[in-house]
Motif scaffolding. Sequence first.
Motif, PDB file in Angstrom:
ATOM      1  N   ASP A 157       0.811  -1.228   0.000  1.00  0.00           N
ATOM      2  CA  ASP A 157       0.000   0.000   0.000  1.00  0.00           C
ATOM      3  C   ASP A 157       0.843   1.277   0.000  1.00  0.00           C
ATOM      4  OD1 ASP A 157      -2.307  -1.603   0.125  1.00  0.00           O
ATOM      5  OD2 ASP A 157      -2.244  -1.641   2.309  1.00  0.00           O
ATOM      6  N   THR A 158       2.092   1.197  -0.416  1.00  0.00           N
ATOM      7  CA  THR A 158       2.899   2.415  -0.509  1.00  0.00           C
ATOM      8  C   THR A 158       3.835   2.330  -1.698  1.00  0.00           C
ATOM      9  OG1 THR A 158       4.443   3.885   0.626  1.00  0.00           O
ATOM     10  CG2 THR A 158       4.704   1.528   1.022  1.00  0.00           C
ATOM     11  N   THR A 159       4.028   3.455  -2.367  1.00  0.00           N
ATOM     12  CA  THR A 159       4.975   3.514  -3.480  1.00  0.00           C
ATOM     13  C   THR A 159       6.144   4.432  -3.155  1.00  0.00           C
ATOM     14  OG1 THR A 159       3.699   5.337  -4.465  1.00  0.00           O
ATOM     15  CG2 THR A 159       3.174   3.090  -5.189  1.00  0.00           C
ATOM     16  N   GLY A 160       6.112   5.076  -1.995  1.00  0.00           N
ATOM     17  CA  GLY A 160       7.170   5.991  -1.595  1.00  0.00           C
ATOM     18  C   GLY A 160       8.311   5.280  -0.912  1.00  0.00           C
ATOM     19  N   PRO A 161       9.340   6.037  -0.512  1.00  0.00           N
ATOM     20  CA  PRO A 161      10.502   5.453   0.162  1.00  0.00           C
ATOM     21  C   PRO A 161      10.141   4.774   1.480  1.00  0.00           C
ATOM     22  CG  PRO A 161      11.017   7.636  -0.666  1.00  0.00           C
ATOM     23  CD  PRO A 161       9.539   7.465  -0.829  1.00  0.00           C
ATOM     24  N   VAL A 162      10.784   3.644   1.726  1.00  0.00           N
ATOM     25  CA  VAL A 162      10.577   2.859   2.946  1.00  0.00           C
ATOM     26  C   VAL A 162      11.937   2.465   3.493  1.00  0.00           C
ATOM     27  CG1 VAL A 162       9.585   0.767   3.957  1.00  0.00           C
ATOM     28  CG2 VAL A 162       8.379   1.948   2.099  1.00  0.00           C
TER      29      VAL A 162
ATOM     30  N   MET B  82       8.223   7.098   4.432  1.00  0.00           N
ATOM     31  CA  MET B  82       8.459   8.526   4.323  1.00  0.00           C
ATOM     32  C   MET B  82       7.129   9.256   4.203  1.00  0.00           C
ATOM     33  SD  MET B  82      10.675  10.749   1.557  1.00  0.00           S
ATOM     34  CE  MET B  82       9.272  11.004   0.465  1.00  0.00           C
ATOM     35  N   ILE B  83       6.942  10.280   5.048  1.00  0.00           N
ATOM     36  CA  ILE B  83       5.698  11.050   4.997  1.00  0.00           C
ATOM     37  C   ILE B  83       5.929  12.487   4.544  1.00  0.00           C
ATOM     38  CG2 ILE B  83       4.602   9.659   6.796  1.00  0.00           C
ATOM     39  CD1 ILE B  83       5.152  12.094   8.698  1.00  0.00           C
ATOM     40  N   GLN B  84       7.193  12.917   4.515  1.00  0.00           N
ATOM     41  CA  GLN B  84       7.470  14.297   4.127  1.00  0.00           C
ATOM     42  C   GLN B  84       8.888  14.398   3.598  1.00  0.00           C
ATOM     43  OE1 GLN B  84       7.103  17.150   7.303  1.00  0.00           O
ATOM     44  NE2 GLN B  84       7.093  18.915   5.941  1.00  0.00           N
ATOM     45  N   GLU B  85       9.062  15.255   2.579  1.00  0.00           N
ATOM     46  CA  GLU B  85      10.382  15.544   2.042  1.00  0.00           C
ATOM     47  C   GLU B  85      10.515  17.046   1.893  1.00  0.00           C
ATOM     48  OE1 GLU B  85      13.419  13.857  -1.368  1.00  0.00           O
ATOM     49  OE2 GLU B  85      11.251  13.675  -1.683  1.00  0.00           O
ATOM     50  N   ASN B  86      11.485  17.611   2.611  1.00  0.00           N
ATOM     51  CA  ASN B  86      11.708  19.057   2.601  1.00  0.00           C
ATOM     52  C   ASN B  86      13.175  19.309   2.279  1.00  0.00           C
ATOM     53  OD1 ASN B  86      11.602  21.810   2.927  1.00  0.00           O
ATOM     54  ND2 ASN B  86      11.362  21.755   5.156  1.00  0.00           N
ATOM     55  N   GLY B  87      13.454  19.597   1.012  1.00  0.00           N
ATOM     56  CA  GLY B  87      14.844  19.732   0.597  1.00  0.00           C
ATOM     57  C   GLY B  87      15.562  18.416   0.789  1.00  0.00           C
ATOM     58  N   PRO B  88      16.718  18.414   1.466  1.00  0.00           N
ATOM     59  CA  PRO B  88      17.450  17.155   1.684  1.00  0.00           C
ATOM     60  C   PRO B  88      16.913  16.329   2.843  1.00  0.00           C
ATOM     61  CG  PRO B  88      18.656  18.946   2.677  1.00  0.00           C
ATOM     62  CD  PRO B  88      17.468  19.579   1.987  1.00  0.00           C
ATOM     63  N   THR B  89      15.937  16.874   3.579  1.00  0.00           N
ATOM     64  CA  THR B  89      15.446  16.190   4.785  1.00  0.00           C
ATOM     65  C   THR B  89      14.220  15.344   4.472  1.00  0.00           C
ATOM     66  OG1 THR B  89      16.229  18.017   6.171  1.00  0.00           O
ATOM     67  CG2 THR B  89      14.665  16.485   7.160  1.00  0.00           C
TER      68      THR B  89
ATOM     69  N   VAL C 295       8.166   7.704   9.391  1.00  0.00           N
ATOM     70  CA  VAL C 295       7.363   7.394  10.580  1.00  0.00           C
ATOM     71  C   VAL C 295       6.968   5.925  10.567  1.00  0.00           C
ATOM     72  CG1 VAL C 295       5.274   7.952  11.887  1.00  0.00           C
ATOM     73  CG2 VAL C 295       6.455   9.753  10.645  1.00  0.00           C
ATOM     74  N   SER C 296       7.008   5.301  11.747  1.00  0.00           N
ATOM     75  CA  SER C 296       6.538   3.922  11.901  1.00  0.00           C
ATOM     76  C   SER C 296       5.081   3.917  12.320  1.00  0.00           C
ATOM     77  CB  SER C 296       7.384   3.186  12.948  1.00  0.00           C
ATOM     78  OG  SER C 296       7.112   3.690  14.245  1.00  0.00           O
TER      79      SER C 296
ATOM     80  N   THR D 139      20.466   0.504  13.035  1.00  0.00           N
ATOM     81  CA  THR D 139      20.806   0.021  11.702  1.00  0.00           C
ATOM     82  C   THR D 139      19.670   0.414  10.776  1.00  0.00           C
ATOM     83  OG1 THR D 139      22.107  -1.824  12.562  1.00  0.00           O
ATOM     84  CG2 THR D 139      21.345  -1.976  10.287  1.00  0.00           C
ATOM     85  N   ILE D 140      19.991   1.163   9.740  1.00  0.00           N
ATOM     86  CA  ILE D 140      18.986   1.707   8.831  1.00  0.00           C
ATOM     87  C   ILE D 140      19.253   1.158   7.430  1.00  0.00           C
ATOM     88  CG2 ILE D 140      17.955   3.809   7.878  1.00  0.00           C
ATOM     89  CD1 ILE D 140      19.140   5.282  10.346  1.00  0.00           C
ATOM     90  N   ALA D 141      18.246   0.525   6.844  1.00  0.00           N
ATOM     91  CA  ALA D 141      18.383  -0.031   5.494  1.00  0.00           C
ATOM     92  C   ALA D 141      17.282   0.544   4.602  1.00  0.00           C
ATOM     93  CB  ALA D 141      18.300  -1.549   5.518  1.00  0.00           C
ATOM     94  N   HIS D 142      17.648   0.989   3.412  1.00  0.00           N
ATOM     95  CA  HIS D 142      16.673   1.550   2.486  1.00  0.00           C
ATOM     96  C   HIS D 142      16.095   0.414   1.628  1.00  0.00           C
ATOM     97  CE1 HIS D 142      17.242   5.975   3.014  1.00  0.00           C
ATOM     98  NE2 HIS D 142      18.317   5.525   3.628  1.00  0.00           N
ATOM     99  N   VAL D 143      14.796   0.209   1.796  1.00  0.00           N
ATOM    100  CA  VAL D 143      14.119  -0.862   1.067  1.00  0.00           C
ATOM    101  C   VAL D 143      13.752  -0.419  -0.337  1.00  0.00           C
ATOM    102  CG1 VAL D 143      12.136  -2.424   1.081  1.00  0.00           C
ATOM    103  CG2 VAL D 143      13.250  -1.796   3.242  1.00  0.00           C
ATOM    104  N   GLN D 144      13.194   0.776  -0.432  1.00  0.00           N
ATOM    105  CA  GLN D 144      12.859   1.350  -1.751  1.00  0.00           C
ATOM    106  C   GLN D 144      12.809   2.865  -1.658  1.00  0.00           C
ATOM    107  OE1 GLN D 144       8.938  -0.068  -2.864  1.00  0.00           O
ATOM    108  NE2 GLN D 144       7.917   1.617  -1.831  1.00  0.00           N
TER     109      GLN D 144
END
Length: 220
Positions: free
Chosen positions: A61-66, A82-89, A93-94, A215-220
């Motif tokens: 149910d999501t197409t954004g970064p996870v 990811m719920i918000q993108e502001n410039g590089p930030t 949220v879980s 430990t942070i892993a980018h899924v998509q």
Amino acid sequence: MHRFIALGLMALLAGCGSPSVDGTRPLSRQILDQSLALLKPKAAQAAPEPEVFTRASVTKDTTGPVILVSAPKLKAKASLNMIQENGPTRTYVSDDGIVLLLQHGLLAGSRGFGDDLMSSEHSAAHRAILKGSGRYERVLRHINSQNHLEAQALSCSLTDHGAETVTILGHKHGVLRRVETCDLAGRQIENIFWVAEETIWKSQQWVSDQIGSLTIAHVQ
């Protein structure tokens, strides 16, 4: 609780009689047996099965970064959207309200853990990570015991440890492992970044004494 039961047992022991003529046990004896049962140590309950994360389950149910985040010191693991993108930030949220702020893959803040990282300055660290080496200063900010924002200065160096392959929920990425070592108030902390070009696919980043490293892993 055991102290009150023990005091009651003394009275019950004094009042316990022999079985009655018809072979039944006096009520006081029945109560004593029940009280003794309460004092027996309970069998250890089996630990709950760890939650299993799959690519399908965390991207449903999501197409954004996870991102997939684990906190070994807290024995916790969760996926964050990811719920918000502001410039590089980017703000992730879980489901239970944990928040991570990432800038170019570096941890810029956390919320919801307790001993959170309120903010950080890491532009020099980001440049060194992309380059593969460097010496620089970083600043981390936490809330101290007086409920004031306190800045902690770190003196850091970064070194390249060569090519590796990391697998994130079934997807493999060819990366370079770069290790950051920082001096924080006379002790060393270590952060690790697995980088491909300008993408930090996986990292191990220190947050605070209470939380330890994430430990942070980018899924998509």
